[in-house]
Motif scaffolding. Structure first.
Motif, mmCIF file in Angstrom:
data_model
loop_
_atom_site.group_PDB
_atom_site.id
_atom_site.type_symbol
_atom_site.label_atom_id
_atom_site.label_comp_id
_atom_site.label_asym_id
_atom_site.label_seq_id
_atom_site.Cartn_x
_atom_site.Cartn_y
_atom_site.Cartn_z
ATOM 1 N N GLU A 67 0.857 -1.396 0.055
ATOM 2 C CA GLU A 67 -0.094 0.167 0.096
ATOM 3 C C GLU A 67 1.019 1.240 -0.215
ATOM 4 O O GLU A 67 0.382 1.964 -1.043
ATOM 5 N N ILE A 70 1.906 1.471 -3.477
ATOM 6 C CA ILE A 70 0.440 2.133 -4.595
ATOM 7 C C ILE A 70 1.072 3.786 -4.176
ATOM 8 O O ILE A 70 1.181 4.580 -5.729
ATOM 9 N N LEU A 71 0.271 4.407 -2.716
ATOM 10 C CA LEU A 71 0.764 5.616 -2.801
ATOM 11 C C LEU A 71 2.667 6.409 -3.280
ATOM 12 O O LEU A 71 1.454 7.370 -3.934
ATOM 13 N N ARG A 72 2.704 6.157 -2.846
ATOM 14 C CA ARG A 72 3.943 5.974 -3.268
ATOM 15 C C ARG A 72 4.356 6.258 -4.263
ATOM 16 O O ARG A 72 4.249 8.302 -5.436
ATOM 17 N N SER A 73 3.747 5.265 -6.252
ATOM 18 C CA SER A 73 3.441 5.507 -6.805
ATOM 19 C C SER A 73 2.692 6.633 -7.613
ATOM 20 O O SER A 73 2.862 7.593 -8.601
ATOM 21 N N GLU A 74 1.609 6.407 -6.796
ATOM 22 C CA GLU A 74 0.799 7.773 -7.303
ATOM 23 C C GLU A 74 0.930 9.396 -7.249
ATOM 24 O O GLU A 74 0.797 10.061 -7.731
ATOM 25 N N VAL A 75 1.678 9.957 -6.090
ATOM 26 C CA VAL A 75 2.196 10.731 -5.694
ATOM 27 C C VAL A 75 3.453 10.793 -6.702
ATOM 28 O O VAL A 75 2.772 12.376 -7.091
ATOM 29 N N HIS A 76 3.902 10.493 -6.800
ATOM 30 C CA HIS A 76 4.595 10.410 -7.729
ATOM 31 C C HIS A 76 4.557 10.539 -9.211
ATOM 32 O O HIS A 76 4.924 11.785 -10.273
ATOM 33 N N ASP A 77 3.182 9.922 -9.643
ATOM 34 C CA ASP A 77 3.005 10.062 -11.161
ATOM 35 C C ASP A 77 2.307 11.828 -10.987
ATOM 36 O O ASP A 77 1.946 12.027 -11.781
ATOM 37 N N LYS A 78 2.102 12.421 -10.136
ATOM 38 C CA LYS A 78 0.682 12.636 -10.106
ATOM 39 C C LYS A 78 1.680 14.224 -10.393
ATOM 40 O O LYS A 78 1.695 14.933 -10.985
ATOM 41 N N SER A 83 -1.081 18.756 -13.244
ATOM 42 C CA SER A 83 -3.014 18.761 -12.906
ATOM 43 C C SER A 83 -3.179 20.106 -13.518
ATOM 44 O O SER A 83 -2.797 21.109 -13.340
#
Length: 184
Positions: A67, A70-78, A83
């Motif tokens: 988890e 995944i959170l770290r990857s989402e933040v990195h992608d954002k 945005s």
């Protein structure tokens, strides 16, 4: 028995490949555990064998580590993609920057700078604005003076009253060694 360096390439013999996998898997899991213990690192290790069998190691909880990943990857992608919120903020910044430049130029003109660029109508507008501003400043100054005069009048009245009271006390209680003069 001395170890010899092996060439890193796929092992063709299936049995030798399985034995090597088993030994190296144990070694990598041991290294992961040592790293976790020595460095207080949160580690999750997932390995699938060639036959599809799952082997895993987690220093804490596998789910929490996944988890977190995944959170770290989402933040990195954002952060990688601009945005719409960032675009809106950029647009707002541009608008505010332009407004700041306009107001700075207006302030300079009110201070009598950069007037040569203005035509007659703009100069007349500026003159009217300055007259209005001067009127407001004069009004505020007059109000402040009236307030100060009122305060000083009150203070003067209080001082006169205090002076009268002190004179009465002096008449009623003459100093020792002085004769009382009734004519005062």
């Amino acid at each position: 028995m001395a170890r010899k360096k092996i060439e890193i390439k796929k092992i063709e013999n299936i049995t030798a490949r399985q034995v090597t996998f088993s030994k190296r898997r144990k070694g990598i899991f041991k290294k992961a555990q040592e790293l976790s213990t020595l460095c207080d690192a949160e580690i999750a290790l997932i390995v699938f064998s060639a036959t599809g069998r799952l082997f895993q190691f987690a220093s804490s909880s596998m789910e929490s580590v996944i988890e977190r990943h995944i959170l770290r990857s989402e933040v990195h992608d954002k952060l990688d993609e601009p945005s719409t919120e960032l675009q809106l903020m950029s647009r707002d910044y541009s608008t505010l920057n332009k407004l700041l430049e306009e107001k700075t130029q207006e302030l300079r003109r009110l201070n009598g700078e950069e007037l040569q660029e203005l035509n007659l109508k703009e100069l007349e507008k500026l003159e009217d604005l300055l007259k209005t501003c001067l009127s407001r400043v004069t009004k505020a100054k007059n109000e402040s003076l009236l307030t100060e005069i009122s305060t000083l009048r009150k203070k003067g009245g209080q001082l006169r009253e205090e002076n009268r009271r002190l004179k009465q006390v002096q008449i009623l209680q003459p100093e020792q060694g002085q004769l009382y003069d009734a004519s005062l």
